[in-house]
Structure formats: C-alpha cells, structure tokens
Design a protein around this motif. Structure first.
Motif, PDB file in Angstrom:
ATOM      1  N   GLY A 106      35.442  38.631  40.826  1.00 21.91           N
ATOM      2  CA  GLY A 106      36.499  38.407  42.331  1.00 21.91           C
ATOM      3  C   GLY A 106      37.767  39.837  42.106  1.00 21.91           C
ATOM      4  O   GLY A 106      37.344  40.238  43.697  1.00 21.91           O
ATOM      5  N   ALA A 107      38.193  40.531  40.955  1.00 22.07           N
ATOM      6  CA  ALA A 107      38.830  40.937  41.431  1.00 22.07           C
ATOM      7  C   ALA A 107      38.068  42.626  41.522  1.00 22.07           C
ATOM      8  O   ALA A 107      38.195  43.508  41.874  1.00 22.07           O
ATOM      9  CB  ALA A 107      39.335  41.505  39.956  1.00 22.07           C
ATOM     10  N   ALA A 108      36.810  42.215  40.828  1.00 22.45           N
ATOM     11  CA  ALA A 108      36.419  43.560  40.756  1.00 22.45           C
ATOM     12  C   ALA A 108      35.464  44.159  42.793  1.00 22.45           C
ATOM     13  O   ALA A 108      35.183  44.544  43.300  1.00 22.45           O
ATOM     14  CB  ALA A 108      34.857  43.040  40.500  1.00 22.45           C
ATOM     15  N   LEU A 109      35.052  42.484  43.275  1.00 17.69           N
ATOM     16  CA  LEU A 109      35.544  42.413  44.461  1.00 17.69           C
ATOM     17  C   LEU A 109      36.156  42.925  45.231  1.00 17.69           C
ATOM     18  O   LEU A 109      36.190  43.973  46.212  1.00 17.69           O
ATOM     19  CB  LEU A 109      34.180  41.216  45.170  1.00 17.69           C
ATOM     20  N   PHE A 146      37.605  46.527  53.466  1.00 20.92           N
ATOM     21  CA  PHE A 146      39.184  45.708  53.633  1.00 20.92           C
ATOM     22  C   PHE A 146      40.126  46.174  53.100  1.00 20.92           C
ATOM     23  O   PHE A 146      39.952  45.602  51.793  1.00 20.92           O
ATOM     24  CB  PHE A 146      38.450  44.178  53.414  1.00 20.92           C
ATOM     25  N   PRO A 147      41.225  46.908  53.460  1.00 22.84           N
ATOM     26  CA  PRO A 147      41.387  47.766  52.067  1.00 22.84           C
ATOM     27  C   PRO A 147      42.644  46.372  52.349  1.00 22.84           C
ATOM     28  O   PRO A 147      43.542  47.068  51.319  1.00 22.84           O
ATOM     29  CB  PRO A 147      42.415  48.908  53.599  1.00 22.84           C
ATOM     30  N   TRP A 148      42.768  45.627  52.951  1.00 18.21           N
ATOM     31  CA  TRP A 148      44.259  44.813  52.787  1.00 18.21           C
ATOM     32  C   TRP A 148      43.781  43.347  51.288  1.00 18.21           C
ATOM     33  O   TRP A 148      44.361  43.257  51.379  1.00 18.21           O
ATOM     34  CB  TRP A 148      44.586  44.057  54.114  1.00 18.21           C
ATOM     35  N   PHE A 149      42.307  44.011  51.056  1.00 17.46           N
ATOM     36  CA  PHE A 149      41.960  42.809  50.544  1.00 17.46           C
ATOM     37  C   PHE A 149      42.170  43.059  48.907  1.00 17.46           C
ATOM     38  O   PHE A 149      41.699  43.934  48.256  1.00 17.46           O
ATOM     39  CB  PHE A 149      39.942  42.725  49.994  1.00 17.46           C
ATOM     40  N   ASP A 150      43.263  42.719  47.794  1.00 18.47           N
ATOM     41  CA  ASP A 150      43.752  43.332  47.591  1.00 18.47           C
ATOM     42  C   ASP A 150      42.548  42.446  46.210  1.00 18.47           C
ATOM     43  O   ASP A 150      42.210  40.658  45.880  1.00 18.47           O
ATOM     44  CB  ASP A 150      45.261  41.720  46.595  1.00 18.47           C
ATOM     45  N   PRO A 151      42.705  43.191  44.641  1.00 19.34           N
ATOM     46  CA  PRO A 151      41.491  42.394  43.714  1.00 19.34           C
ATOM     47  C   PRO A 151      42.668  40.999  43.463  1.00 19.34           C
ATOM     48  O   PRO A 151      41.744  40.028  42.402  1.00 19.34           O
ATOM     49  CB  PRO A 151      41.983  43.607  42.714  1.00 19.34           C
ATOM     50  N   THR A 152      43.656  40.887  43.198  1.00 19.20           N
ATOM     51  CA  THR A 152      44.174  39.943  42.993  1.00 19.20           C
ATOM     52  C   THR A 152      43.468  38.704  43.384  1.00 19.20           C
ATOM     53  O   THR A 152      43.261  37.967  43.369  1.00 19.20           O
ATOM     54  CB  THR A 152      45.939  39.827  42.347  1.00 19.20           C
ATOM     55  N   LEU A 153      43.925  38.916  45.059  1.00 23.24           N
ATOM     56  CA  LEU A 153      43.434  37.857  45.948  1.00 23.24           C
ATOM     57  C   LEU A 153      42.179  37.506  45.723  1.00 23.24           C
ATOM     58  O   LEU A 153      41.753  36.571  45.231  1.00 23.24           O
ATOM     59  CB  LEU A 153      43.727  38.723  47.640  1.00 23.24           C
ATOM     60  N   GLY A 154      41.195  38.211  45.257  1.00 25.34           N
ATOM     61  CA  GLY A 154      40.151  38.382  45.145  1.00 25.34           C
ATOM     62  C   GLY A 154      39.983  37.795  43.724  1.00 25.34           C
ATOM     63  O   GLY A 154      38.426  36.065  43.323  1.00 25.34           O
ATOM     64  N   ALA A 155      40.142  37.169  42.281  1.00 29.13           N
ATOM     65  CA  ALA A 155      40.635  36.774  41.867  1.00 29.13           C
ATOM     66  C   ALA A 155      40.414  35.813  41.696  1.00 29.13           C
ATOM     67  O   ALA A 155      40.168  34.771  41.704  1.00 29.13           O
ATOM     68  CB  ALA A 155      41.448  37.491  40.620  1.00 29.13           C
ATOM     69  N   ILE A 156      41.946  35.331  42.841  1.00 26.53           N
ATOM     70  CA  ILE A 156      42.387  33.837  43.104  1.00 26.53           C
ATOM     71  C   ILE A 156      41.448  33.007  43.534  1.00 26.53           C
ATOM     72  O   ILE A 156      40.885  32.368  43.613  1.00 26.53           O
ATOM     73  CB  ILE A 156      42.982  33.627  43.395  1.00 26.53           C
ATOM     74  N   VAL A 157      40.581  33.938  44.539  1.00 29.56           N
ATOM     75  CA  VAL A 157      40.207  33.196  45.758  1.00 29.56           C
ATOM     76  C   VAL A 157      38.308  32.655  44.828  1.00 29.56           C
ATOM     77  O   VAL A 157      37.736  31.743  44.607  1.00 29.56           O
ATOM     78  CB  VAL A 157      39.422  34.068  46.648  1.00 29.56           C
ATOM     79  N   MET A 208      35.037  25.143  32.032  1.00 30.73           N
ATOM     80  CA  MET A 208      35.563  25.720  32.280  1.00 30.73           C
ATOM     81  C   MET A 208      36.353  26.840  33.690  1.00 30.73           C
ATOM     82  O   MET A 208      36.907  27.662  34.053  1.00 30.73           O
ATOM     83  CB  MET A 208      36.089  24.548  33.997  1.00 30.73           C
ATOM     84  N   THR A 209      37.049  26.919  32.032  1.00 32.02           N
ATOM     85  CA  THR A 209      38.490  27.562  31.834  1.00 32.02           C
ATOM     86  C   THR A 209      38.512  29.050  31.873  1.00 32.02           C
ATOM     87  O   THR A 209      38.075  29.884  32.199  1.00 32.02           O
ATOM     88  CB  THR A 209      39.206  26.803  30.567  1.00 32.02           C
ATOM     89  N   SER A 210      37.093  29.066  30.585  1.00 30.48           N
ATOM     90  CA  SER A 210      36.335  30.521  30.409  1.00 30.48           C
ATOM     91  C   SER A 210      35.196  30.607  31.974  1.00 30.48           C
ATOM     92  O   SER A 210      35.193  32.007  31.861  1.00 30.48           O
ATOM     93  CB  SER A 210      35.222  29.663  29.419  1.00 30.48           C
ATOM     94  N   GLY A 211      34.979  29.491  32.314  1.00 30.65           N
ATOM     95  CA  GLY A 211      33.769  30.507  34.400  1.00 30.65           C
ATOM     96  C   GLY A 211      35.229  30.329  34.554  1.00 30.65           C
ATOM     97  O   GLY A 211      34.751  31.539  35.202  1.00 30.65           O
ATOM     98  N   VAL A 212      35.927  30.084  35.259  1.00 34.71           N
ATOM     99  CA  VAL A 212      36.885  30.556  35.650  1.00 34.71           C
ATOM    100  C   VAL A 212      37.349  31.345  35.254  1.00 34.71           C
ATOM    101  O   VAL A 212      38.071  32.712  36.383  1.00 34.71           O
ATOM    102  CB  VAL A 212      38.448  29.664  35.788  1.00 34.71           C
ATOM    103  N   ALA A 213      38.173  32.154  33.967  1.00 32.43           N
ATOM    104  CA  ALA A 213      38.508  33.329  33.990  1.00 32.43           C
ATOM    105  C   ALA A 213      37.457  34.869  33.764  1.00 32.43           C
ATOM    106  O   ALA A 213      37.750  35.155  34.877  1.00 32.43           O
ATOM    107  CB  ALA A 213      39.053  33.421  32.168  1.00 32.43           C
TER     108      ALA A 213
END
Lengths: 272, 298
Positions: free
Chosen positions: B54-57, B67-78, B43-48
């Motif tokens: 998410g960051a790409a999105l 959505f200029p407020w949509f931070d890539p880091t937020l995308g990564a976490i989501v 799962m670690t590899s899947g999540v990474a």
C-alpha cells in the motif's frame, strides 16, 4: 416476546424446508413438521443426514434455500433476533476452541452474560445460577478448573450447564452425548430431564443413540436428508423405517421384552 | 544507573524508541493476544506486508503526480484493512484453512505490487519503503510517535471495552451467534482495528519486529498462563522487556535492536513450550484425581 408459549403457536414449525451445505450440496429437502411446546424432541439419523444443519437452520445460522421455519411464531430468516432471545444452544463439543485459557466458571457464565447487554458483568445472581447449573451435572467442584484440561465428558457436562444456567424456553443441544463416558451420559440425561420437567422449557436434542433418552422423549424426528419418520420412540422403532434410514444392514431385535435397534452408525440401541 | 537516566534524558531518539517500545507492547498485549486466540497469527505477517504494498502504491501515485494527496501511510492502512477484511470474509464460515489461504494470497499479491512499483518510485523513496520491511525503532520521527500513540490508545480502548465479546467469539463463534451476540460484527471489528495498528507499527519499526512482537509473546503466554487477563499481562511484559533489552544492547554492541528483540521474543516461545512440557510430565497422574472427586459426590 409477545407471542411465545401461546396455546396455538407451535414451538417449531417447518414447511417444505430445503437447505444446502456451504459447498452447495443438498443437506435437507421436503422437510415439514410441527412440534408443540412443551416437549422433549430427539432428532436421530446417520452421519451427514442433516441433523446439525436442521438445528442451525432453526437458530437462523443457515438460511433455507426453500420453504420456511418458524420458532414460536418467529420466522428464522426475518426474525432471528427474536428467536435468539428464546433459545439456548449447545453446539457440538469440538466446536469449542480449546486454545483460549477459559475456566469452567467462564464457560458457564457465558450462557448468562451473552444474553445481557454490555458491559456484561457477572452479578451475584449470575454466579448463583451458574453454580446451581454446575451442581446439576455434578461439576461444581471444578468451578475454578481450566476448561481445556477437562475430559471430554466433563467438558460436555459444563456445556450443558452453560445452557441450564442461561435463559429462554427452548434448549437446542447438538450431540450432547457423543463421546461421553457412561457417568457423564447419565448425569446429562438426568439433569436435562429434571430441568425440563420443573421449568416449563422444551428440549430439542440431536443424538446418534436414542437409548439413553428414550423414556424422556415425546417426539422423534427420523432424518436422512429428508424426514423419514415422525412419532413417539415406539413408532419410529419400525424395521422398515430403520432400514430406510440406516441402510439394509440395520435390524431391530426383540429380546426379553426390549427392542434393540442394530445399526452401523450407533451400534446397538435398546428400546423398552 | 544515573548514567543511564542521563543518557535517556539527553537523547531524544532514545526517548522516542522507548515510548515506541511501550506502545508496541500494548498493541501486542491487546491485538496480538486476540489474533493468537483467533488462530490468526499468520495474518499479522500478511497485514504487515500488505502495508508495504500500500505504501509503495502511495509513493508511486505521488511520484507520477496522479494523486498527490494519496499519502503512502494512507495506502498502507487501506491495504492492511483490505487484507484483514478479505481474511475475515474467508474465515466467516469458521474454516481456519480458508483464512490461511486468503492471507497467503494477499501476502503474495501485495509484495508483488511493492516490488513491481519500486522501479517507478524515486530512489530516495525506495529507501523509506524498505523501512517498512526492516525499519529501525531508533529512527522514529515525532510524527511516527504521535500516530502510533493515537492508534494504540484506540486499539487498547476498544479491545478492553469488548474483551468478553472478543473472547466469546473466539471460544464459540456459533454459540455466541445463537445466543444473540453480533458475533460477525465483533469478528470484523477486531480484524480491522488490529490491521490499522499493525500498519502503523510497521511503518514505525518495520514488518519483522512487528511480526516478532505480535506473535511470539502471545503464543508463549498462551502456552503457560491460565486466564485471559494473565495472558495479556504476560504478553505486555515479554514484549516490553524484549524491546528494551534490544534497544539497550544496540548501545553496547553494533547490532540492530529489532534483531535482538526478535530473537528474544522467539526464545520466550521456546522456553514456554519447555515449561509446558515439564508441567505435563509433573501432572501426568492428575486426571484420576479429578475423576475420583466427581464420582464420590453422588
């Protein structure tokens, strides 16, 4: 725990129970029975007959598709929280994950600490109870031994000790005698029998083989996806009944005063 | 020795790298250990890699101004949390195989999303995105350090607080449930907090290093050490040493610290397997002794 061990409240009551396996297949249907406390009940039947499913339904781990089950008056679907305060459970041995470095003491203390509120520190009382329980199955010397390194029979004894150390008036054991050596079998049966007699608790045990416990058992549920027989061990030792459960090759043979039940599943099951 | 201390004191990026190494070693000792206990190292590899998708999105949505407020880091976490929850849902029935399939499918999906969106992201952002895959512990920013510190404290605190519960859920899920533990809650809690930590660590040092550090040391310690606490300490030491050697080596020879760390972490697992084999050989006569002990008592 207002209505436990009341005179009229049955230990377990199932009415028109039907349960499906996770894959949708019907595991149990038309199951109705009542067990009064205190009792030592055996659930027997061939592989895939729904024995474990019945136990999991009683514990509220699986929900029935039809009918109801109650434990000491609590409904298994709506009041499973209450039921889990009353029961102690020994799952099948291979459901215990061995890749985690647990010691024998960690496993036995688990039975007590799971019933405590966080932070679940082991008090000296917890340790004393855990040691007493291990002594009952003759495993106290292995207190500090890594659990995964024990033999199958020894692991099973530790799991039974975990239940004995815990609290609650109903012990549910899923195949505690499967794949154990004769010595472990004897120790487990004796420990359960002593404990049940002296502590006013009830035991429900799933087993392949009635023989090691037949003198202890008051009720037998004969299961093959539905309830085919209920009664004392002698009642269910009926040729017709056994054939219905285990198939046409099953036989009961009488030899020098003992009844032997011969099936594909359990081999020979002696019955006095 | 004084030279080395002098170098560290005068090189902010080296200070950041060493702090990050310490933080990631703590994440490995807590999250990594329990993911290996749960049989979820994959799962670690899947999540990474989900973090990468998410960051790409995030970059894509910012680039097209939707959505200029949509931070890539937020995308990564989501995305990371989503993969963890899907895996957790598949694994609720206790079948490890289903979890593996869930991880594999989400892995493929998020990587495809990442590669698909790369064409529509400004080129300078594509470079940042690649950092998620092959990031460099020497290139961390102060902001990276702050976020990683907060996450590490959160993860370590929750895991140490509920250590017994997590152990019980890993050892005997059904039994824990039957004795009244909210096993399902703890099952999801560890997956979600671990996935947040993995996502942020991925952003900081890259997926490859995260995978190497979260899986191999935990697997190595679990093969050789005999209590949960010892395993956690073992993971911390292996992870920290591998990373520090990686960083130091990159100062002497031109090599990526992640590569050295990854190789050392993998080596630790191979060595652990050998230790276990040797021990088993030495212990071959033992079971009979145990048997004697137990039969004599009666």
């Amino acid at each position: 725990m207002a209505n436990d061990s009341g005179d009229d409240v049955p230990l377990v009551e199932a009415r028109d129970l039907a349960v499906r396996y996770p894959n949708g297949e019907l595991a149990l249907y038309n199951v109705s029975f009542t067990i009064k406390a205190p009792s030592f009940t055996a659930v027997i039947g061939p592989n895939g007959s729904g024995k474990s499913t019945l136990m999991k339904t009683i514990l509220g781990l699986i929900h029935p598709t039809r009918g109801t089950v109650s434990v000491m008056g609590y409904d298994v679907v709506r009041e499973s929280k209450e039921i889990r305060k009353l029961v102690r459970y020994v799952p099948q041995r291979d459901h215990i994950e061995l890749s985690i470095p647990m010691r024998v003491k960690d496993i036995v203390l688990m039975g007590r600490l799971l019933k405590k509120p966080a932070p679940r520190f082991a008090s000296s009382m917890d340790k004393k109870a855990a040691k007493e329980a291990l002594a009952r199955v003759n495993m106290l010397e292995l207190w500090d031994r890594p659990f995964p390194e024990l033999s199958g029979g020894q692991r099973q004894r530790v799991l039974v000790a975990r239940a004995l150390a815990s609290s609650g008036p109903l012990l549910i054991l899923d195949e505690p005698l499967a794949g154990t050596d004769a010595e472990s079998q004897k120790l487990i049966v004796n420990a359960l029998s002593d404990y049940q007699k002296n502590n006013n608790v009830s035991v429900i045990m799933v087993t392949h083989d009635l023989n090691p416990i037949h003198v202890l058992v008051q009720n037998v549920l004969l299961l093959r996806n539905t309830l085919l027989g209920v009664g004392t061990p002698c009642d269910v030792m009926d040729t017709e009944l056994i054939k219905q459960v285990y198939g046409p090759t099953a036989q009961i043979v009488e030899h020098s005063g003992h009844k032997y039940c011969i099936t594909h599943d359990s081999g020979v099951d002696r019955h006095d | 020795m004084i030279d080395i201390i002098d170098l560290i004191l005068n090189t902010p990026f080296l200070q950041r790298a060493l702090i990050a190494a310490l933080l990631i070693a703590i994440i490995a000792a807590t999250s990594g250990t329990f993911l290996v206990f749960r049989g979820l190292s994959f799962m670690t590899s899947g999540v990474a890699h989900a973090a990468l998708g998410g960051a790409a999105l995030g970059f894509f949505l910012q680039a097209i101004g939707l959505f200029p407020w949509f931070d890539p880091t937020l995308g990564a976490i989501v995305f990371a949390v989503l993969v963890a929850v899907i895996t957790g849902y598949a694994g609720e029935s206790g079948v490890a195989q289903k979890m593996e399939v869930a991880v594999g499918v989400s892995f493929a999906l998020s990587m495809s999303i990442a590669v698909f969106l790369m064409y529509y992201i400004p080129p300078d952002k594509v470079l940042v995105l690649w950092g998620y895959l092959v990031g460099d512990i020497l290139l961390m920013t102060n902001q990276d350090i702050v976020m990683l510190t907060i996450t590490t404290i959160l993860v370590a605190f929750i895991i140490l607080l509920f250590k017994k519960e997590f152990v019980y859920v890993s050892v005997d899920y059904e039994g824990s449930l039957a004795h009244g533990l909210n096993a399902r809650g703890y099952h999801y809690l560890i997956l979600v907090i671990s996935s947040i930590a993995i996502a942020l660590a991925t952003k900081a040092v890259g997926a490859i290093l995260v995978y190497a550090i979260l899986v191999a040391p935990a697997a190595a310690s679990n093969e050789t050490l005999k209590s949960v606490n010892k395993v956690m300490i073992g993971v911390f030491i292996i992870a920290l040493v591998a990373q520090v050697i990686g960083i130091m080596t990159s100062f002497i020879v031109p090599v990526s610290p992640s590569a050295i760390t990854g190789i050392l972490a993998a080596l630790s697992y191979i060595i652990a397997l050998q230790i276990r084999k040797i021990r088993e050989k030495v212990n071959e006569g033992i079971p009979e002794v145990i048997h004697q002990e137990t039969t004599n008592i009666e």
